[in-house]
Scaffold this motif. Structure first.
Motif, PDB file in Angstrom:
ATOM      1  N   ASP A 199       0.769  -1.151   0.180  1.00  0.00           N
ATOM      2  CA  ASP A 199       0.120   0.123  -0.006  1.00  0.00           C
ATOM      3  C   ASP A 199       0.961   1.223  -0.046  1.00  0.00           C
ATOM      4  OD1 ASP A 199      -1.325   2.077   1.304  1.00  0.00           O
ATOM      5  OD2 ASP A 199      -2.944   1.065   1.583  1.00  0.00           O
ATOM      6  N   ARG A 209       1.131   3.875  -3.121  1.00  0.00           N
ATOM      7  CA  ARG A 209       0.529   5.405  -2.914  1.00  0.00           C
ATOM      8  C   ARG A 209       1.569   6.229  -3.357  1.00  0.00           C
ATOM      9  NH1 ARG A 209      -1.806   5.568   2.660  1.00  0.00           N
ATOM     10  NH2 ARG A 209      -2.793   7.610   1.857  1.00  0.00           N
ATOM     11  N   THR A 248      -8.006  -1.481   5.048  1.00  0.00           N
ATOM     12  CA  THR A 248      -7.383  -0.074   5.313  1.00  0.00           C
ATOM     13  C   THR A 248      -6.800   0.400   3.406  1.00  0.00           C
ATOM     14  OG1 THR A 248      -6.390  -0.178   7.356  1.00  0.00           O
ATOM     15  CG2 THR A 248      -5.285   1.241   5.869  1.00  0.00           C
ATOM     16  N   ASN A 256      -7.909   3.723   1.570  1.00  0.00           N
ATOM     17  CA  ASN A 256      -6.877   4.400   1.199  1.00  0.00           C
ATOM     18  C   ASN A 256      -6.910   4.636  -0.385  1.00  0.00           C
ATOM     19  OD1 ASN A 256      -5.984   4.728   3.968  1.00  0.00           O
ATOM     20  ND2 ASN A 256      -4.249   3.175   3.434  1.00  0.00           N
ATOM     21  N   GLN A 264      -3.287  12.502  -4.243  1.00  0.00           N
ATOM     22  CA  GLN A 264      -3.190  11.280  -4.846  1.00  0.00           C
ATOM     23  C   GLN A 264      -3.086  11.460  -6.460  1.00  0.00           C
ATOM     24  OE1 GLN A 264      -6.604   8.208  -6.135  1.00  0.00           O
ATOM     25  NE2 GLN A 264      -6.017   7.840  -4.105  1.00  0.00           N
ATOM     26  N   CYS A 278      -6.040  11.090   4.257  1.00  0.00           N
ATOM     27  CA  CYS A 278      -4.954   9.987   4.666  1.00  0.00           C
ATOM     28  C   CYS A 278      -3.720  10.436   3.798  1.00  0.00           C
ATOM     29  CB  CYS A 278      -5.405   8.830   4.219  1.00  0.00           C
ATOM     30  SG  CYS A 278      -5.864   8.518   2.386  1.00  0.00           S
ATOM     31  N   ARG A 279      -3.782  11.729   3.078  1.00  0.00           N
ATOM     32  CA  ARG A 279      -2.855  12.290   2.385  1.00  0.00           C
ATOM     33  C   ARG A 279      -2.704  13.609   2.815  1.00  0.00           C
ATOM     34  NH1 ARG A 279      -1.240   9.022  -2.738  1.00  0.00           N
ATOM     35  NH2 ARG A 279       0.286  10.672  -2.972  1.00  0.00           N
ATOM     36  N   TYR A 339       1.679  10.567   4.892  1.00  0.00           N
ATOM     37  CA  TYR A 339       0.887   9.556   4.545  1.00  0.00           C
ATOM     38  C   TYR A 339       0.155   9.245   5.783  1.00  0.00           C
ATOM     39  CZ  TYR A 339       2.967   9.371  -0.041  1.00  0.00           C
ATOM     40  OH  TYR A 339       3.295   9.509  -1.282  1.00  0.00           O
ATOM     41  N   MET A 384      -3.292   6.472   7.464  1.00  0.00           N
ATOM     42  CA  MET A 384      -4.590   5.258   7.028  1.00  0.00           C
ATOM     43  C   MET A 384      -5.939   6.253   7.096  1.00  0.00           C
ATOM     44  SD  MET A 384      -5.493   5.045  10.279  1.00  0.00           S
ATOM     45  CE  MET A 384      -4.856   4.622  12.027  1.00  0.00           C
ATOM     46  N   ALA A 385      -6.760   5.643   6.174  1.00  0.00           N
ATOM     47  CA  ALA A 385      -8.152   6.185   6.179  1.00  0.00           C
ATOM     48  C   ALA A 385      -9.239   5.494   6.919  1.00  0.00           C
ATOM     49  CB  ALA A 385      -8.639   6.335   4.920  1.00  0.00           C
ATOM     50  N   TYR A 398      -0.949  -0.115  10.381  1.00  0.00           N
ATOM     51  CA  TYR A 398      -0.714   0.124   8.873  1.00  0.00           C
ATOM     52  C   TYR A 398       0.595   0.772   8.878  1.00  0.00           C
ATOM     53  CZ  TYR A 398      -1.005   2.914   4.753  1.00  0.00           C
ATOM     54  OH  TYR A 398      -0.586   3.433   3.451  1.00  0.00           O
ATOM     55  N   SER A 399       0.838   1.791   9.529  1.00  0.00           N
ATOM     56  CA  SER A 399       1.788   2.946   9.222  1.00  0.00           C
ATOM     57  C   SER A 399       3.222   2.395   9.210  1.00  0.00           C
ATOM     58  CB  SER A 399       1.475   4.206   9.957  1.00  0.00           C
ATOM     59  OG  SER A 399       0.310   4.672   9.332  1.00  0.00           O
TER      60      SER A 399
END
Length: 538
Positions: free
Chosen positions: A63, A67, A92, A96, A217, A242-243, A399, A401-402, A408-409
């Motif tokens: 992911d 991205r 996620t 995302n 994005q 998420c960005r 970045y 996570m949505a 996740y990160s």
């Protein structure tokens, strides 16, 4: 590579590797199992395999890589259990809008009627609805075409993950090569609706732009910035973006909307036209009524996501790519003569203290961090402090996570660092989040990535403390987390680790970490102050 012994035709395995090269899928993130071994046999030197020590880490790494590069990434998982382990980060990735092509090993076709060990029942349905498309091909020969089709769907907006389940005996079967195709990713917005939106914005006295992750994005940040400057409009970042939404040192930037209906209504009160660019209208985390929706204030939404457009409770949704919609809108607008909103006031810093206030941690990072560094964040309870004291000023520089799912990160930061070679990546992780995917440290060490892992350690799930206040809950168990030695855990995987308790120690540790060309973990002990996560925009 091997070909069918009888016919000389390419095997499924050979055709798949050729298709991967055509599609640019030359990095594979995985955690292998027995059903994947025929795929992994005699691995080609021109395709990189990145080993994750858990399936969820593999998905999050892919992911982050996808991205950061703006291209689909490939992920290889192990049967039903691998998908089960990965589902949190697969959800996620879906939220995302990360373009992933996930291949999953399946038991041999001849065994499937007998409910075999490691057999996945209805493998294509297992991950739904959190993949855009999934298939277990009816014939082995169809596997290469299915992977190419999965790639096209993953890269059609809105981006997202796709999945192909592959029985382990398919790889040696005969297959036809994949014929290359070009498929447009983007759609253009309705010109008539763009004109209506432009007219409303030109007529407004106090317009506001609410920006979401689709702008960054799509590489449309500069177009969004020009539009905001033409309008002299205030700019806010949408809840759970998420960005990066907008350069946070720009005089038009006014802060972040919180994920509560009342806070959104309060944050947008006084504006007479709302343009939402690249975000839902809106993502909420608590129940309530949003007075904005019944106020009569015009709301226009630009998005490439049909689901987000359909879900908006009010206003006009205009479907289309940001890179088309934003310039088309700007072309219809004259330079505004209205006064620009006053720049937001800088947030005050609390005084030095031990344990450290989180605000002072982020202010220290701001002073020390290299200008080109990328922040990957998963510290939910400290997000308000980060937003006030660690402004993100460069497109592609942030970045998170949505989804709200933890774990996740840290692996995503590994994927981002792989996608951005030579650039420092800073993973800001809460101590609770850290334990969901700590295995990613090993991958970062093996890859020699310039990754700073900063654990914001408040001894528990700070977001749960805050959310308990929101809901009026008292005495909930399972919120305090004690006895974790993160530097020792990092050293056990070959990573440098430091415990930090004072501001002087923090400044020294940050300087050491940012000068080190390898991963380093800083365990920063902060106070247990409980922030309010759902206040109005600041």
């Amino acid at each position: 590579m091997p070909r069918d012994a009888a016919t000389g035709a390419p095997t499924v395995r050979e055709a798949v590797f050729d298709a991967m090269r055509q599609l640019g899928l030359t990095t594979v993130f995985g955690n292998p199992g027995s059903t994947e071994l025929p795929f992994l046999d005699r691995w080609p030197e021109d395709i990189r395999y990145v080993l994750a020590l858990a399936e969820g880490c593999a998905v999050a790494m892919a992911d982050g890589y996808a991205r950061a590069t703006g291209r689909a990434a490939m992920c290889n998982l192990h049967s039903a259990v691998g998908i089960g382990h990965a589902m949190g980060n697969l959800f996620t990735a879906y939220r995302n809008q990360a373009p992933l092509v996930i291949t999953v090993g399946q038991q041999a076709r001849s065994l499937l009627p007998t409910n075999p060990f490691l057999g996945s029942i209805e493998a294509a349905h297992f991950p739904r609805p959190y993949v855009k498309w999934s298939l277990e091909p009816a014939r082995a020969a169809d596997v290469p075409a299915a992977i190419a089709h999965a790639h096209r769907i993953a890269m059609t907006r809105p981006w997202g993950p796709t999945l192909v389940s592959i029985p382990m005996d398919d790889w040696a079967a005969e297959a036809r090569p994949v014929i290359p195709r070009v498929v447009s990713q983007d759609t253009a917005p309705d010109p008539a609706l763009i004109a209506v939106c432009a007219e409303a914005l030109a007529r407004a006295e106090r317009p506001v732009i609410v920006v979401g992750p689709e702008v960054d994005q799509e590489g449309a940040g500069p177009a969004l910035q020009r539009l905001a400057e033409t309008l002299r409009a205030a700019v806010l970042v949408a809840p759970f973006a998420c960005r990066m939404g907008f350069p946070e040192d720009h005089p038009l930037f006014q802060g972040f909307l919180a994920a509560a209906p009342g806070a959104v209504a309060q944050g947008l009160a006084g504006y007479d036209c709302v343009l939402v660019a690249g975000a839902p209208v809106f993502t909420f985390h608590v129940a309530g009524e949003c007075g904005l929706f019944g106020s009569g204030t015009p709301i226009f939404q630009l998005t490439s996501d049909p689901e987000a457009a359909a879900a908006a409770p009010a206003g006009t949704a205009i479907l289309g790519a940001m890179r088309f919609a934003l310039p088309a809108l700007a072309a219809l607008l004259p330079e505004a003569r209205r006064p620009a909103p006053a720049p937001r006031a800088p947030a005050p810093l609390p005084p030095p203290a031990t344990p450290l206030p989180a605000e002072r941690v982020f202010a220290a990072i701001r002073r020390a961090m290299p200008a080109e560094a990328i922040v990957v964040e998963e510290a939910p309870s400290h997000r308000p402090a980060l937003q006030r004291h660690l402004p993100i000023t460069r497109w592609g520089g942030f970045y998170t996570m949505a989804s709200g799912g933890l774990g996740y990160s840290l692996p995503a930061a590994v994927g981002v660092a792989l996608a951005e070679p030579g650039r420092r990546v800073l993973a800001v992780i809460g101590d609770g989040s850290m334990m969901y995917s700590i295995q990613a440290i090993w991958s970062a060490v093996q890859l020699g990535l310039p990754l700073t892992i900063l654990v914001v350690n408040n001894g528990g799930y700070g977001a749960m403390r805050s959310f308990s206040q929101v809901l009026g809950v008292q005495g909930a168990p399972g919120i305090e987390v004690e006895g974790l030695d993160f530097p020792a855990l990092a050293r056990g995987m070959g990573c440098l680790g430091r415990r930090v308790e004072t501001e002087a120690e923090l400044e020294a540790a940050l300087a050491e970490s940012f000068a080190t060309p390898a991963p380093m973990l800083l365990d920063v002990i902060v106070d247990r102050a409980i922030p309010h996560l759902y206040q109005k925009a600041k």
